[in-house]
Design a protein around this motif. Structure first.
Motif, PDB file in Angstrom:
ATOM      1  N   ALA A  52      56.683  88.827 -47.757  1.00 46.88           N
ATOM      2  CA  ALA A  52      55.855  89.796 -47.029  1.00 46.88           C
ATOM      3  C   ALA A  52      56.582  90.266 -45.774  1.00 46.88           C
ATOM      4  N   GLN A  53      57.275  89.332 -45.131  1.00 45.44           N
ATOM      5  CA  GLN A  53      58.014  89.680 -43.908  1.00 45.44           C
ATOM      6  C   GLN A  53      59.208  90.582 -44.236  1.00 45.44           C
ATOM      7  N   ILE A  54      59.949  90.214 -45.290  1.00 48.59           N
ATOM      8  CA  ILE A  54      61.089  91.041 -45.714  1.00 48.59           C
ATOM      9  C   ILE A  54      60.599  92.450 -46.037  1.00 48.59           C
ATOM     10  N   CYS A  55      59.467  92.523 -46.720  1.00 50.72           N
ATOM     11  CA  CYS A  55      58.910  93.796 -47.148  1.00 50.72           C
ATOM     12  C   CYS A  55      58.515  94.631 -45.920  1.00 50.72           C
ATOM     13  N   TYR A  56      57.788  94.006 -45.006  1.00 53.17           N
ATOM     14  CA  TYR A  56      57.299  94.714 -43.814  1.00 53.17           C
ATOM     15  C   TYR A  56      58.472  95.208 -42.959  1.00 53.17           C
TER      16      TYR A  56
END
Ligand SMILES: *Cc1c(COP(=O)(O)O)cnc(C)c1O
Length: 417
Positions: free
Chosen positions: A321-325
């Motif tokens: 989720a962090q990589i995506c954001y």
């Protein structure tokens, strides 16, 4: 050809036309557009099925339990209509953990995945003239099933500026005396948000005021990795009757196993009076059940899976989720209104005015598939035109690669200022 059709009386069920938008249909179009000359691996950010990635492999407890059930030769028989008794008990126990009361196995129906749970509940509710309130953006199975059952779908918005909470004023404005239920999905697919305790309580109070029950799709139960903990809607069943839908598919990462459930949470006996369980029974008596040996394996799977399995999945999802954001922030034409904190998907807004020669979300996704071998779901499929739904549940390095390719795609198509 026409004559042949007439002769055999085949017309096709016309309701299938209205039910035809599906994730699978669009997925097939995207996959069909991928260039055969691209030697890079395809990055699948459209479909939510991480089971092929080694880091999302299910716990060994699950196949062991299934193998034991098959090899015993004892479960080659048909299962009871609502499901194998031990499995219903196991689901009631599993979902009662963390609740302030005990769910009854008599209020459990075992289904072929959450998809069949949606089919059953919407079919049972579809009396002539009835309508149902669905979230937008949402999960298109609900629209398709409602259309096919001639159940009128009315949409309330989830509000991106309010962490994708339900627009409860809209719910009140949409409901009338023919409204049978409202659907929520929590943690949300497609938004990646997790409703707070307070918000769920407000949903329950609104539904109570309107005299409608809540269908809570909790296929991502427990998959909350941000600051809001997952709270089961059944916790508010003393305010309003709740039908909880769930499955093994996302939590145990075995979507091909087709095991799911419907559980009526009803401490005040309202659903019982309404005869919903009898209607469900009548419906499942004319449909097929999930394989008996898989049902028999459920108590072991639900009871013996170690917490480490779930925390490991949660850690990967949190990292993803962090990589995506962070990756989206680098892509000028995309904005993410709310950092994902649950489920496996997130909604991002597409700014078409920054792009040259891209007409809409579908066009963006088709060209992205062709040029970069990355599949992303166009937002119209989940109810938001010119948004995108990105599934981040894949292995983190592939996700990173996929986002870099989307960035390269954007830079190639950016409007020259
Ligand atoms: C994946 C999904 C389903 C379908 O689950 P299955 O158990 O695979 O049928 C239902 N609802 C939502 C919100 C989902 O994301």
């Amino acid at each position: 050809m026409e004559l042949e059709k007439k002769k055999w009386g085949f017309q096709g069920n016309t309701e299938l036309n209205s039910a035809s938008i599906s994730v699978r249909g669009v997925m097939n179009m995207l996959m069909g557009n991928i260039s055969k000359d691209d030697n890079r691996p395809i990055i699948p950010l459209a479909r939510t099925d991480p089971s092929t990635f080694a880091c999302f492999r299910t716990t060994a407890v699950a196949p062991d339990a299934v193998a034991k059930a098959v090899q015993s030769f004892e479960f080659n028989c048909y299962a009871p209509s609502l499901g194998v008794a031990s499995a219903k008990r196991a689901i009631a126990e599993h979902l009662s953990k963390g609740l302030s009361y005990q769910l009854s196995p008599d209020h459990v129906c075992i289904t072929a995945g959450c998809t069949q749970a949606i089919e059953i509940i919407l079919s049972v509710l579809a009396c002539p003239g009835a309508n149902i309130l669905l979230p937008r953006p949402g999960y298109p199975q609900y629209e398709a099933r409602a259309a096919f059952s001639k159940l009128e779908a009315r949409h309330f918005d989830l509000l991106p500026e309010k962490a994708w909470e339900v627009d409860l004023d809209a719910v009140e404005a949409l409901a009338d005396h023919n409204t049978v239920a409202m659907v929520i999905i929590n943690p949300t697919n497609p938004c990646g948000s997790v409703f707070t305790f307070q918000h769920l309580k407000k949903i329950a109070e609104t539904a109570k005021k309107l005299g409608i029950f809540v269908i809570s799709d909790e296929v991502y139960a427990g998959q909350a990795f941000g600051s809001n903990p997952f709270v089961a809607m059944a916790e508010f069943a003393s305010i309003v009757p709740v039908m909880t839908l769930g499955s093994l598919s996302k939590q145990w990462v075995v979507p091909g196993w087709r095991i799911g459930w419907i559980v009526a949470s009803d401490p005040n006996g309202i659903l019982q009076q309404s005869g919903v369980m009898e209607c469900i029974t009548s419906y499942v008596e004319m449909s097929s059940d999930p394989p008996t040996f898989l049902q028999v394996a459920l108590p072991q799977i639900l009871g013996k899976t170690r917490s480490g399995f779930f925390s490991n999945i949660l850690n990967i999802l949190r990292e993803d989720a962090q990589i995506c954001y962070d990756g989206i922030k680098e892509i000028g034409c995309l904005t993410c209104p709310h950092q994902p904190e649950g489920s496996m998907t997130v909604m991002v807004k597409l700014n078409l005015s920054l792009l040259e020669g891209i007409s809409d979300d579908m066009d963006f996704c088709l060209k992205l598939a062709k040029e970069e071998s990355v599949t992303v779901l166009p937002g119209f499929v989940v109810g938001l035109k010119n948004w995108l739904r990105i599934t981040f549940a894949i292995d983190p390095s592939s996700l990173d690669d996929g986002l870099k390719r989307i960035k390269a795609f954007y830079e190639r198509h950016a409007k020259k200022l």
